[in-house]
Design a protein around this motif. Structure first.
Motif, PDB file in Angstrom:
ATOM      1  N   PHE A 176       0.813  -1.208   0.000  1.00 30.63           N
ATOM      2  CA  PHE A 176       0.000   0.000   0.000  1.00 30.63           C
ATOM      3  C   PHE A 176       0.849   1.262   0.000  1.00 30.63           C
ATOM      4  CE2 PHE A 176      -2.871  -3.143   2.143  1.00 30.63           C
ATOM      5  CZ  PHE A 176      -3.739  -3.270   1.067  1.00 30.63           C
ATOM      6  N   LEU A 177       0.203   2.312  -0.463  1.00 32.66           N
ATOM      7  CA  LEU A 177       0.870   3.607  -0.542  1.00 32.66           C
ATOM      8  C   LEU A 177      -0.040   4.634   0.132  1.00 32.66           C
ATOM      9  CD1 LEU A 177       3.276   5.147  -1.709  1.00 32.66           C
ATOM     10  CD2 LEU A 177       2.058   5.290  -3.877  1.00 32.66           C
ATOM     11  N   TYR A 178       0.505   5.284   1.181  1.00 27.55           N
ATOM     12  CA  TYR A 178      -0.289   6.249   1.952  1.00 27.55           C
ATOM     13  C   TYR A 178       0.247   7.651   1.720  1.00 27.55           C
ATOM     14  CZ  TYR A 178      -1.298   2.064   4.791  1.00 27.55           C
ATOM     15  OH  TYR A 178      -1.640   0.813   5.219  1.00 27.55           O
ATOM     16  N   VAL A 179      -0.645   8.618   1.802  1.00 28.57           N
ATOM     17  CA  VAL A 179      -0.191   9.994   1.842  1.00 28.57           C
ATOM     18  C   VAL A 179      -0.756  10.617   3.123  1.00 28.57           C
ATOM     19  CG1 VAL A 179      -2.105  10.934   0.486  1.00 28.57           C
ATOM     20  CG2 VAL A 179       0.086  12.095   0.465  1.00 28.57           C
ATOM     21  N   ARG A 180       0.051  11.476   3.707  1.00 27.65           N
ATOM     22  CA  ARG A 180      -0.421  12.126   4.930  1.00 27.65           C
ATOM     23  C   ARG A 180      -0.141  13.606   4.816  1.00 27.65           C
ATOM     24  NH1 ARG A 180       2.120  13.472   9.741  1.00 27.65           N
ATOM     25  NH2 ARG A 180       0.705  13.667  11.525  1.00 27.65           N
ATOM     26  N   ASP A 181      -1.122  14.376   5.162  1.00 26.48           N
ATOM     27  CA  ASP A 181      -0.967  15.831   5.184  1.00 26.48           C
ATOM     28  C   ASP A 181      -0.328  16.177   6.532  1.00 26.48           C
ATOM     29  OD1 ASP A 181      -1.362  18.579   5.613  1.00 26.48           O
ATOM     30  OD2 ASP A 181      -3.029  18.590   4.179  1.00 26.48           O
ATOM     31  N   ALA A 206       2.408   4.191  12.815  1.00 28.45           N
ATOM     32  CA  ALA A 206       3.639   4.928  12.508  1.00 28.45           C
ATOM     33  C   ALA A 206       3.404   6.132  11.611  1.00 28.45           C
ATOM     34  CB  ALA A 206       4.653   3.979  11.855  1.00 28.45           C
ATOM     35  N   LEU A 207       2.285   6.148  10.893  1.00 26.07           N
ATOM     36  CA  LEU A 207       2.082   7.267   9.970  1.00 26.07           C
ATOM     37  C   LEU A 207       2.135   8.600  10.692  1.00 26.07           C
ATOM     38  CD1 LEU A 207      -0.734   6.173   7.455  1.00 26.07           C
ATOM     39  CD2 LEU A 207       1.742   5.948   7.248  1.00 26.07           C
ATOM     40  N   SER A 208       1.621   8.637  11.915  1.00 25.28           N
ATOM     41  CA  SER A 208       1.562   9.923  12.622  1.00 25.28           C
ATOM     42  C   SER A 208       2.718  10.117  13.595  1.00 25.28           C
ATOM     43  CB  SER A 208       0.227  10.042  13.359  1.00 25.28           C
ATOM     44  OG  SER A 208       0.069   8.917  14.176  1.00 25.28           O
ATOM     45  N   GLN A 209       3.660   9.179  13.607  1.00 25.65           N
ATOM     46  CA  GLN A 209       4.794   9.336  14.528  1.00 25.65           C
ATOM     47  C   GLN A 209       5.912  10.150  13.874  1.00 25.65           C
ATOM     48  OE1 GLN A 209       5.639   5.261  15.354  1.00 25.65           O
ATOM     49  NE2 GLN A 209       3.817   5.024  16.653  1.00 25.65           N
ATOM     50  N   PRO A 210       6.388  11.182  14.541  1.00 23.31           N
ATOM     51  CA  PRO A 210       7.413  12.019  13.924  1.00 23.31           C
ATOM     52  C   PRO A 210       8.708  11.257  13.645  1.00 23.31           C
ATOM     53  CG  PRO A 210       6.979  12.703  16.207  1.00 23.31           C
ATOM     54  CD  PRO A 210       5.963  11.663  15.868  1.00 23.31           C
ATOM     55  N   ARG A 211       9.094  10.347  14.498  1.00 24.03           N
ATOM     56  CA  ARG A 211      10.303   9.546  14.295  1.00 24.03           C
ATOM     57  C   ARG A 211       9.959   8.086  14.459  1.00 24.03           C
ATOM     58  NH1 ARG A 211      12.425  11.230  11.444  1.00 24.03           N
ATOM     59  NH2 ARG A 211      13.454  13.209  11.268  1.00 24.03           N
ATOM     60  N   LEU A 258       2.536  -0.856  12.400  1.00 26.64           N
ATOM     61  CA  LEU A 258       1.086  -0.792  12.627  1.00 26.64           C
ATOM     62  C   LEU A 258       0.726  -0.414  14.050  1.00 26.64           C
ATOM     63  CD1 LEU A 258      -0.208  -3.917  10.632  1.00 26.64           C
ATOM     64  CD2 LEU A 258       0.162  -1.578   9.832  1.00 26.64           C
ATOM     65  N   GLY A 259       1.644  -0.705  14.994  1.00 22.02           N
ATOM     66  CA  GLY A 259       1.327  -0.495  16.404  1.00 22.02           C
ATOM     67  C   GLY A 259       0.658  -1.737  16.962  1.00 22.02           C
ATOM     68  N   ARG A 260       0.682  -1.872  18.266  1.00 25.21           N
ATOM     69  CA  ARG A 260       0.074  -3.060  18.884  1.00 25.21           C
ATOM     70  C   ARG A 260      -1.391  -3.166  18.499  1.00 25.21           C
ATOM     71  NH1 ARG A 260       2.305  -3.378  25.075  1.00 25.21           N
ATOM     72  NH2 ARG A 260       4.479  -3.558  24.436  1.00 25.21           N
ATOM     73  N   TYR A 261      -1.760  -4.293  17.986  1.00 24.74           N
ATOM     74  CA  TYR A 261      -3.139  -4.552  17.526  1.00 24.74           C
ATOM     75  C   TYR A 261      -3.596  -3.546  16.486  1.00 24.74           C
ATOM     76  CZ  TYR A 261      -2.471  -7.570  21.389  1.00 24.74           C
ATOM     77  OH  TYR A 261      -1.901  -8.495  22.195  1.00 24.74           O
ATOM     78  N   GLY A 262      -2.635  -2.917  15.858  1.00 22.43           N
ATOM     79  CA  GLY A 262      -2.961  -1.967  14.802  1.00 22.43           C
ATOM     80  C   GLY A 262      -3.257  -2.701  13.511  1.00 22.43           C
ATOM     81  N   ALA A 287       8.629  -9.293   9.513  1.00 22.47           N
ATOM     82  CA  ALA A 287       9.249  -8.580   8.398  1.00 22.47           C
ATOM     83  C   ALA A 287       8.295  -7.826   7.475  1.00 22.47           C
ATOM     84  CB  ALA A 287      10.059  -9.572   7.568  1.00 22.47           C
ATOM     85  N   VAL A 288       8.481  -6.519   7.430  1.00 13.99           N
ATOM     86  CA  VAL A 288       7.802  -5.655   6.449  1.00 13.99           C
ATOM     87  C   VAL A 288       8.851  -4.726   5.849  1.00 13.99           C
ATOM     88  CG1 VAL A 288       5.588  -5.641   7.685  1.00 13.99           C
ATOM     89  CG2 VAL A 288       7.276  -3.832   8.136  1.00 13.99           C
ATOM     90  N   ALA A 289       8.411  -3.923   4.898  1.00  9.40           N
ATOM     91  CA  ALA A 289       9.228  -2.790   4.467  1.00  9.40           C
ATOM     92  C   ALA A 289       8.324  -1.577   4.442  1.00  9.40           C
ATOM     93  CB  ALA A 289       9.818  -3.033   3.085  1.00  9.40           C
ATOM     94  N   ALA A 290       8.753  -0.513   5.070  1.00  8.14           N
ATOM     95  CA  ALA A 290       8.033   0.751   4.985  1.00  8.14           C
ATOM     96  C   ALA A 290       9.054   1.844   4.712  1.00  8.14           C
ATOM     97  CB  ALA A 290       7.271   1.034   6.276  1.00  8.14           C
ATOM     98  N   LEU A 291       8.728   2.703   3.767  1.00 11.08           N
ATOM     99  CA  LEU A 291       9.627   3.795   3.377  1.00 11.08           C
ATOM    100  C   LEU A 291       8.814   5.079   3.457  1.00 11.08           C
ATOM    101  CD1 LEU A 291      10.646   2.135  -0.039  1.00 11.08           C
ATOM    102  CD2 LEU A 291      11.844   1.818   2.127  1.00 11.08           C
ATOM    103  N   ARG A 292       9.283   6.051   4.239  1.00 13.37           N
ATOM    104  CA  ARG A 292       8.533   7.317   4.342  1.00 13.37           C
ATOM    105  C   ARG A 292       9.331   8.427   3.665  1.00 13.37           C
ATOM    106  NH1 ARG A 292       5.909   9.363   9.874  1.00 13.37           N
ATOM    107  NH2 ARG A 292       8.087   9.458  10.577  1.00 13.37           N
ATOM    108  N   VAL A 293       8.673   9.097   2.749  1.00 10.83           N
ATOM    109  CA  VAL A 293       9.325  10.142   1.963  1.00 10.83           C
ATOM    110  C   VAL A 293       8.629  11.469   2.228  1.00 10.83           C
ATOM    111  CG1 VAL A 293       9.840  10.909  -0.398  1.00 10.83           C
ATOM    112  CG2 VAL A 293       9.833   8.466   0.141  1.00 10.83           C
TER     113      VAL A 293
END
Ligand code: GLC
Length: 789
Positions: free
Chosen positions: A78-83, A246-251, A235-239, A262-268
């Protein structure tokens, strides 16, 4: 003038040239997918954005995880965008967030899929495809500020996937997880993965004692601010995927290694000027080593390289499908036949061996041989290579694997009786097309011992079949024939198959002619005699009074008889009696009448009727499907397409028209049909199902290659024969004209068919006698005009 334009429905429409299907409402009744592949690797993506990727074997070598759930359809990459200002996040496809979109279109094309969405003042396009040559999947992403707010935007793009790196679905998830390893590659802005255990048996090392032979890397072409390798962190616990914590976590707390999930997540991070556009690329590359995967990431990971690759994908499909085209009064049929079913046969059946309903990866001995006929007019060498590949999966006694897995070479030995005979069938098709007898000298090994030319492979396939004949001369069915589900009728070695009799009779006739041309008069005579004997045995024992029986069980009970409680009549036993010239004229007329009266429904021709309503172990697992599903009394499209050929051979133009209409997915009411409007399904529910007319098992069906061939050879009637090109159209009554361009033995044939006037065929303006056009000089263009009453 087109009598019928490209249809649309409330969920989507075709593009003007028919080469894209544009889903415009994400609430389509079922996932409408695209199987995008190159010869080695690929991906499936549905209109919701769910799906997965593989290399070499879509079942044993899945790169990413996927859960087959066609109701929720919320599993994939999946590909997410966040404002970053408002904190609002959504996905650039409906799944997994299902955030309301102001604009949505999913354009499935030949070799690519594009999601076009708009939300929160961000217009986005996300294109997914496989490089035409490399084992790499590429995403091109474009974000545009269309808020009209007149100020710069701060956004974040997060690309995610879950690693599988092995057999899919992972049979024991928590066990498999213990062998996966991920690591970050900062300079490449990539997450890599491999698995130290592959859930297969290897001849050399035994079970569970070999590593998955590939390494993958997933990289962002632009500065990634964060990388993640652990699902719980993402995803966070039970996420869950609709709202990764993680989308809303600054770091991000990065976790990689051999002890995570094992996943891969890349934030740009994305800085979008007011009204401006941002473009970037993500690449998922796979190789035999980390270096190999890395070098693919380096080569393909830029907007310009990705665009060039996409252009080659599109040009590749245009060119591949250009040489052989039909034009009929029905634009939807043309789009289906010229582009979609051939794309389906090549991309999904031959290269990917995968659909959304079936992740196979294996080569079916009979299946991909039949599919390879799609190459006959456009690249016959590929059909020839496929024949050699299958011959190499035959045993020295002439029998063959039912299927085998490339990569591991695990194969399935059965007592099915028809598999081996598809090799002579496809070679005969190749020979009729090319007239090139040298194929008979191509060498291929046997699975157990030795190697031999294809002529010998063929002969052994026939000889083992001759040895499996009942005392009254009918082929035994063993553990099934073309119909896998007739799996128990002949397990004791007595059950017979009349369909197999028809099939074999047709082959004996063909091969008698081939042996003559190959200088084997002895075999030619033997095969002709065998054919005569078989045809008379079938007609002596296989006629039920108004149609042909399907077969007999080990205890002698007839199947497919007026006296049967269920399964009274089977389609293939009638259509192949006609196609193989087993039925004398009166019986041909009678059995086709029975087909019209008992099997033809508005959804197409049923495989059998009435459906079995309770399991019958002495027949096989076909009786275990719910009534009306798949082979059990559904429209099984593979066979329903053969029925079009039989109707044309019987010169029943009205039936040809009805069956052609029935098979077309684009014209169906989606509320009833459910399935994709642009490719063929494996089956459509029959009248014994409460969902009569509902399509299923899309993409992964042998009907795709066959539909192209049958429309060309039987409806337009342009059939290659040894001594010429037969032009013998059988157009539906309402068609007044049709055209075809096709290559033939080095020449190009332009064929125009028109209704009205005296029947006859002209070549370059000169009338010929009969309708067999002699083989032209290579390099020439022949103009063939056929008139039909
Ligand atoms: C499946 C099998 C194919 C078989 C058909 C009919 O599609 O893959 O080999 O002929 O079912 O049973």
């Amino acid at each position: 003038m087109r009598a019928r334009a490209l249809p649309s429905n409330r969920y989507g429409r075709f593009s003007e040239d028919g080469r894209e299907y544009v889903v415009t409402d994400p609430r389509a009744p079922r996932p409408w997918s695209n199987v995008i592949a190159n010869p080695r690797s690929g991906l499936v993506v549905s209109h919701t954005g769910s799906g997965f990727s593989w290399i070499d074997n879509s079942q044993l070598a899945a790169i990413t995880r996927w859960q087959q759930d066609l109701v929720s359809d919320r599993s994939g990459k999946f590909l997410y965008v966040r404002d970053a200002e408002s904190g609002e996040a959504w996905s650039l496809s409906p799944s997994p967030t299902w955030a309301p979109l102001e604009r949505y279109a999913c354009r499935h094309g030949l070799g690519y899929t594009v999601f076009e969405t708009s939300r929160g003042g961000v217009a986005a396009s996300w294109t997914l495809f496989a490089d035409p040559d490399e084992t790499a999947e590429i995403w091109i992403v474009e974000l545009r500020d269309d808020s009209g707010g007149g100020r710069a935007r701060r956004l974040e793009l997060t690309a995610t996937l879950e690693w599988c790196m092995g057999v899919s679905p992972a049979p024991r998830r928590e066990f498999g997880r213990l062998f996966l390893e991920t690591w970050p590659d900062e300079p490449r802005r990539a997450v890599f993965a491999r698995s130290h255990m592959w859930d297969v048996s290897s001849k050399r090392w035994g079970h569970w004692n070999t590593s998955f032979p590939f390494v993958s890397g997933f990289a962002a072409a632009d500065a990634a601010s964060d990388l993640q390798g652990d699902k719980a962190e993402l995803l966070g616990r039970y996420g869950d995927w609709p709202a990764p914590a993680a989308l809303s976590q600054p770091r991000w707390t990065r976790r990689f290694g051999r002890h995570e999930d094992a996943v891969a997540a890349l934030r740009v991070p994305v800085a979008l000027p007011a009204g401006g556009t941002f473009r970037t690329v993500f690449v998922l590359a796979t190789g035999a080593s980390p270096d190999e995967a890395a070098s693919l990431l380096d080569r393909l990971g830029s907007v310009s390289a990705a665009r060039a690759s996409l252009e080659r994908v599109r040009a590749g499909w245009r060119e591949r499908l250009a040489a052989h085209r039909v034009e009929t009064p029905d634009a939807a049929l043309d789009a289906l036949v010229n582009d979609w079913v051939r794309y389906q046969a090549i991309s999904a059946r031959l290269w990917g061996r995968c659909g959304y309903y079936q992740q196979s990866g294996a080569f079916g001995f009979r299946d991909q041989l039949q599919d390879s006929q799609v190459w006959l007019t456009i690249d016959p060498e590929k059909c020839r290579a496929q024949a050699r590949l299958h011959a190499a999966h035959q045993f020295a006694d002439g029998s063959a694997y039912h299927w085998w897995h490339p990569l591991t070479e695990q194969g399935h030995v059965t007592k099915m009786t028809d598999d081996r005979l598809w090799l002579p069938f496809v070679l005969a098709s190749y020979l009729r097309e090319t007239c090139d007898l040298s194929i008979l000298g191509d060498e291929a090994p046997f699975l157990d011992e030795g190697a031999a030319p294809l002529s010998e492979h063929v002969l052994r396939a026939f000889r083992v079949s001759f040895s499996k004949t009942s005392p009254r001369g009918i082929p035994l069915i063993g553990a099934g024939d073309w119909n896998d589900g007739l799996s128990a009728m002949g397990l004791e070695g007595r059950g017979e198959s009349f369909w197999l009799g028809h099939f074999l009779a047709g082959l004996l006739g063909e091969w008698s002619g081939i042996w003559t041309r190959a200088g084997r008069a002895d075999l030619a005579g033997e095969f002709a005699d065998r054919r005569t004997a078989l045809v008379s045995a079938i007609n002596a024992h296989g006629w039920d009074g108004a149609w042909y029986l399907r077969g007999t069980l080990d205890d002698g009970t007839a199947l497919g008889s007026e006296r049967s409680a269920r399964g009274k009549i089977f389609l293939n036993a009638q259509t192949w009696a006609v196609l193989s010239d087993v039925a004398p004229p009166d019986r041909a007329a009678a059995c086709m009448k029975a087909v019209r009266e008992r099997l033809v429904t508005e959804a197409g021709a049923l495989l059998l009727a009435p459906a079995f309503d309770a399991p019958q172990s002495e027949i096989g697992y076909i009786t275990r499907y719910a009534p009306g599903l798949r082979e059990n009394g559904g429209v099984y499209t593979h066979a329903a397409v053969w029925a079009i050929a039989a109707a044309a051979k019987a010169r029943d133009t009205a039936l040809v028209g009805r069956l052609l209409d029935a098979i077309q997915p684009a014209t169906k009411d989606p509320e009833r049909y459910w399935a994709e409007p642009y490719v063929l399904p494996g089956n459509v529910d029959g009248p014994d199902s409460p969902h009569h007319g509902r399509g299923g098992w899309t993409w992964y069906t042998g009907s795709a290659a066959w539909l192209h061939r049958i429309v060309s050879e039987w409806v337009l009637g342009v059939r290659p024969e040894w001594d010429g090109l037969r032009v013998d159209p059988c157009l539906p009554p309402e068609w007044t004209s049709a055209r075809m361009t096709r290559p033939w033995r080095g020449a190009t044939c332009e064929i125009e068919i028109a209704r009205g006037g005296a029947a006859g065929v002209e070549v370059d303006g000169n009338a010929i006698e009969g309708n067999l056009v002699p083989a032209p000089e290579p390099g020439r263009t022949l103009r063939i005009a056929a008139r039909i009453p």
